[in-house]
Write an enzyme that holds these catalytic residues in place. Sequence first.
Site, mmCIF file in Angstrom:
data_model
loop_
_atom_site.group_PDB
_atom_site.id
_atom_site.type_symbol
_atom_site.label_atom_id
_atom_site.label_comp_id
_atom_site.label_asym_id
_atom_site.label_seq_id
_atom_site.Cartn_x
_atom_site.Cartn_y
_atom_site.Cartn_z
ATOM 1 N N ARG A 123 -2.626 2.030 6.542
ATOM 2 C CA ARG A 123 -2.331 1.956 7.813
ATOM 3 C C ARG A 123 -3.098 2.990 8.584
ATOM 4 N NH1 ARG A 123 2.926 5.618 9.611
ATOM 5 N NH2 ARG A 123 2.895 4.981 11.789
ATOM 6 N N HIS A 127 -4.981 2.121 11.846
ATOM 7 C CA HIS A 127 -4.717 2.629 13.474
ATOM 8 C C HIS A 127 -5.751 3.519 13.786
ATOM 9 C CE1 HIS A 127 -0.122 2.647 13.507
ATOM 10 N NE2 HIS A 127 -0.640 1.476 12.775
ATOM 11 N N HIS A 256 0.952 -7.044 5.074
ATOM 12 C CA HIS A 256 2.373 -6.758 4.794
ATOM 13 C C HIS A 256 2.978 -6.954 3.169
ATOM 14 C CE1 HIS A 256 3.148 -7.052 9.539
ATOM 15 N NE2 HIS A 256 2.328 -6.281 9.132
ATOM 16 N N TRP A 288 8.954 -6.090 2.291
ATOM 17 C CA TRP A 288 8.538 -7.566 2.571
ATOM 18 C C TRP A 288 8.219 -8.371 1.391
ATOM 19 C CZ3 TRP A 288 6.976 -3.246 5.508
ATOM 20 C CH2 TRP A 288 7.224 -3.527 7.035
ATOM 21 N N ASP A 317 6.410 -11.039 12.177
ATOM 22 C CA ASP A 317 6.354 -11.684 10.846
ATOM 23 C C ASP A 317 6.792 -13.174 11.043
ATOM 24 O OD1 ASP A 317 5.470 -9.555 9.546
ATOM 25 O OD2 ASP A 317 7.603 -8.938 9.068
#
Length: 436
Positions: A123, A127, A256, A288, A317
């Site tokens: 992440r 980002h 994910h 997930w 999703d």
Amino acid sequence: MAERAFLTPSSLPLPSQRTPTTMALFSGAASARIIPSVSLSSSSRSFFSLSSSSPSLQCLRSSPRISHLFLNQRRAEVRVSSGGYGTVSAPKSFASDPDQLKNAREDIKELLRSKFCHPILIRLGWHDAGTYNKNIEEWPQRGGANGSLRFEIELKHAANAGLVNALKLLQPIKEKYSGVTYADLFQLAGATAVEEAGGPKLPMKYGRVDVSKPEQCPEEGRLPDAGPPSPADHLRQVFYRMGLNDKEIVALSGAHTLGRSRPDRSGWGKPESKYTKDGPGAPGGQSWTVQWLKFDNSYFKDIKEKKDEDLLVLPTDAALFEDPSFKVYAEKYAEDQEAFFKDYAEAHAKLSNLGAKFDPPEGIVIDDSPNPKAEKFVAAKYSTGKRELSEAMKQKIRAEYEAVGGSPDKPLQSNYFLNIMIIIAVLALLTSLLGN
């Protein structure tokens, strides 16, 4: 041998606002995350979370090491003995030192083994790079992978809530390898996390130049939300701005497969599920996938089947199997993990380069890829159990034949001196026999 290091003010404060640790690989508002971060606890083998009331966050303000997270744009260069942090600083012609990049990667691997922090490191890299705007040519105004996420003003963006955790994890490595830029370290950490979780080998390059001051950070609002009114249109609006296409959007969404979401921090998911109640790391949240620290194509399989209520499916999703264009790729990846890995590796590497300024311009590749060595000839390998020569053997014979001046299409050139010597020897033998 003397070495170079950079000293920065240690009094620059860290964000004190509430920092939910939702691990959205891309997330928009505080109430809408795509992938949850994995919280880190005080245990050396678990994740911990930081909130405004957390002692961990409060102590960051006074920590000498963590104060380096927010580098002052005017850094004083000093020289220290070889006993201090860092080994050899980057050559002037490179943004990052290749040897330090390799060593930093090994330290990141050890960090992953002890902290299970794969999701939050991915992440972080996403980002930092995901603020890129292809319609802006100037650097660093165009955003992208430039290390700006280390500054407080950008960490305060709602989409980046909790990423101070990732910075805290990486800061000792940054201090140890001062010849590696933040921009490179963020992308190195994310790529290593994917590979160590079982994902594909990523064709990464390094040498990204860091921005030097918080004024160079992008404005808030460039990262996507998890639950917009029109999920497919929103994904295209954000990712098209970066120069990515539908295939790359779906492939990247497959990351994910890692991570989990906590409703008290992101507004999404269940407090816990049968897959997260025992960790690893701090228990709780909703993932997930069943094995949410393993990188595979389970994300696509689970969304398609929709059989397990304990697994999380966000609006963005679900859009992957509802939008006709997205669905083509989502169906493909659910059936073919090899195809998913191939497309994901290309998309991840492309994302990691967005907006970056490389020094040297061609970048630095730290994965050795030497030319394959010539195969040692073993006759049995080519003859045993075979009725005809293999293509490899044919090529080997051709190469050896041509090396002495021959060709499969013409006879070998005559060696006249050798022929004369043979004739003389034969005549001498005949004369001897006739004389007897």
